[in-house]
Design an enzyme around this catalytic site. Structure first.
Site, short mmCIF file in Angstrom:
data_model
loop_
_atom_site.label_atom_id
_atom_site.label_comp_id
_atom_site.label_asym_id
_atom_site.label_seq_id
_atom_site.Cartn_x
_atom_site.Cartn_y
_atom_site.Cartn_z
N SER A 113 0.83 -1.22 0.00
CA SER A 113 0.00 0.00 0.00
C SER A 113 0.86 1.27 0.00
O SER A 113 0.41 2.33 -0.38
CB SER A 113 -0.88 0.01 1.25
OG SER A 113 -0.08 -0.03 2.42
N GLU A 138 0.37 -3.75 20.62
CA GLU A 138 1.13 -3.40 19.41
C GLU A 138 1.64 -1.96 19.55
O GLU A 138 0.84 -1.03 19.73
CB GLU A 138 0.25 -3.51 18.16
CG GLU A 138 1.05 -3.22 16.90
CD GLU A 138 0.26 -3.41 15.63
OE1 GLU A 138 0.41 -4.46 14.99
OE2 GLU A 138 -0.53 -2.51 15.29
P1 0O2 Z 1 -6.72 0.09 13.34
O1 0O2 Z 1 -6.95 -0.07 14.78
O2 0O2 Z 1 -7.93 0.60 12.63
O3 0O2 Z 1 -5.47 0.83 13.01
P2 0O2 Z 1 -3.40 -6.31 8.87
O4 0O2 Z 1 -4.31 -5.71 9.90
O5 0O2 Z 1 -4.01 -7.43 8.12
O6 0O2 Z 1 -2.77 -5.26 7.97
P3 0O2 Z 1 -1.77 -7.54 11.00
O7 0O2 Z 1 -1.18 -8.87 10.78
O8 0O2 Z 1 -2.92 -7.47 11.96
O9 0O2 Z 1 -2.13 -6.94 9.58
O10 0O2 Z 1 -0.66 -6.62 11.60
P4 0O2 Z 1 0.17 -5.41 11.07
O11 0O2 Z 1 0.14 -5.25 9.60
O12 0O2 Z 1 1.52 -5.49 11.71
O13 0O2 Z 1 -0.53 -4.19 11.77
C1 0O2 Z 1 -1.85 -3.88 11.72
C2 0O2 Z 1 -2.01 -2.39 12.00
O14 0O2 Z 1 -0.97 -1.66 11.35
C3 0O2 Z 1 -3.28 -1.84 11.39
O15 0O2 Z 1 -4.32 -1.95 12.29
C4 0O2 Z 1 -2.93 -0.40 11.09
O16 0O2 Z 1 -2.98 0.38 12.26
C5 0O2 Z 1 -1.50 -0.52 10.66
N1 0O2 Z 1 -1.39 -0.80 9.23
C6 0O2 Z 1 -0.90 -1.91 8.66
N2 0O2 Z 1 -0.94 -1.82 7.32
C7 0O2 Z 1 -1.45 -0.61 7.01
C8 0O2 Z 1 -1.72 0.08 5.79
O17 0O2 Z 1 -1.50 -0.41 4.67
N3 0O2 Z 1 -2.27 1.33 5.90
C9 0O2 Z 1 -2.53 1.91 7.10
N4 0O2 Z 1 -3.06 3.12 7.11
N5 0O2 Z 1 -2.29 1.27 8.27
C10 0O2 Z 1 -1.76 0.04 8.24
P5 0O2 Z 1 -5.81 -2.15 11.78
O18 0O2 Z 1 -6.19 -3.57 11.95
O19 0O2 Z 1 -6.02 -1.53 10.46
O20 0O2 Z 1 -6.60 -1.43 12.87
#
Ligand code: 0O2
Length: 210
Positions: A113, A138
């Site tokens: 992204s 986290e």
């Molecule tokens: P929130 O609370 O709305 O921020 P995934 O959630 O599938 O991407 P995973 O395995 O849960 O991945 O863990 P990862 O990627 O280490 O971390 C997840 C969190 O990192 C996300 O939480 C976001 O806060 C941030 N993040 C990760 N990828 C992106 C991205 O491409 N764009 C943005 N803006 N933030 C990202 P959530 O679940 O979105 O929840």
């Protein structure tokens, strides 16, 4: 039926505790008039609607949420410079009040992204009335530019339910590149900026004393 208030209470406590601890680091740097690697700190417990949506999307059974969903509790640290992120990572690693369960470096390995940030999953002991409970938090560490981009992209993901139109996605890629270049340029004038900040904080200290 999950009692969300009961389940999430230790997570709320952990977020508040960790925020205070990270702000404590910032305050200590500010008192010594040294450049602080921590600009500001935020934190949240994931809203129940987001927990349910993510559990469904990732096929996580609700009785395994606490082990499988690593960001029920989240704390975010914003830094001025990319180099500050390494300092914060070292400060976090040197602490003895929690353990580091996992690290994900989305700065060296940015996401498709365009997302950049440094993630650490902490195993944090919370003291409850039933004894010590280790929970996962986290910790996201990023620059102000990375945070600006991620905040905008997150809103658009929400608006388009994860299906951002191609044209906007391309613009976001360009914006991610611009945020990267901004971080690069700022790093090059880091010394100048830090000297200016030191002069300002020394002046404020003199005014405070007089
Ligand atoms: P929130 O609370 O709305 O921020 P995934 O959630 O599938 O991407 P995973 O395995 O849960 O991945 O863990 P990862 O990627 O280490 O971390 C997840 C969190 O990192 C996300 O939480 C976001 O806060 C941030 N993040 C990760 N990828 C992106 C991205 O491409 N764009 C943005 N803006 N933030 C990202 P959530 O679940 O979105 O929840």
């Amino acid at each position: 039926m999950i009692d969300w208030d009961v389940m999430l209470t230790p997570y709320k406590q952990a977020v508040e505790e960790l925020k205070i601890k990270m702000k404590g680091i910032r305050d200590q740097y500010q008192l010594t008039s040294k450049h602080t690697p921590i600009e500001f700190v935020t934190g949240r417990v994931k809203p129940v609607s987001s927990i349910l949506e993510k559990a469904k999307r990732k096929n996580i059974p609700l009785d395994q949420l606490e082990d499988e969903m690593q960001d029920l509790a989240g704390v975010r640290i914003m830094c001025q410079f990319v180099g500050d992120i390494d300092t914060v990572v070292e400060l976090v690693k040197a602490r003895t009040d929690f353990e580091i369960a996992e690290e994900r470096d989305y700065i060296k390995n940015k996401k498709r992204s365009g997302y950049r940030s440094y993630h650490m999953i902490l195993r944090y002991p919370v003291q409850t009335i039933d004894g010590e409970k280790p929970i996962l938090i986290e910790l996201q560490i990023r620059t102000l530019a990375m945070n600006f981009w991620a905040t905008i992209e997150h809103s658009l993901q929400y608006k388009y339910s994860g299906e951002i139109p191609e044209e906007i996605e391309e613009r976001l890629q360009k914006a991610a590149e611009a945020a990267y270049l901004l971080d690069e340029e700022m790093s090059k004038i880091r010394g100048e900026v830090q000297e200016a900040q030191q002069i300002i904080s020394e002046k404020q200290e003199t005014l405070r004393k007089n």
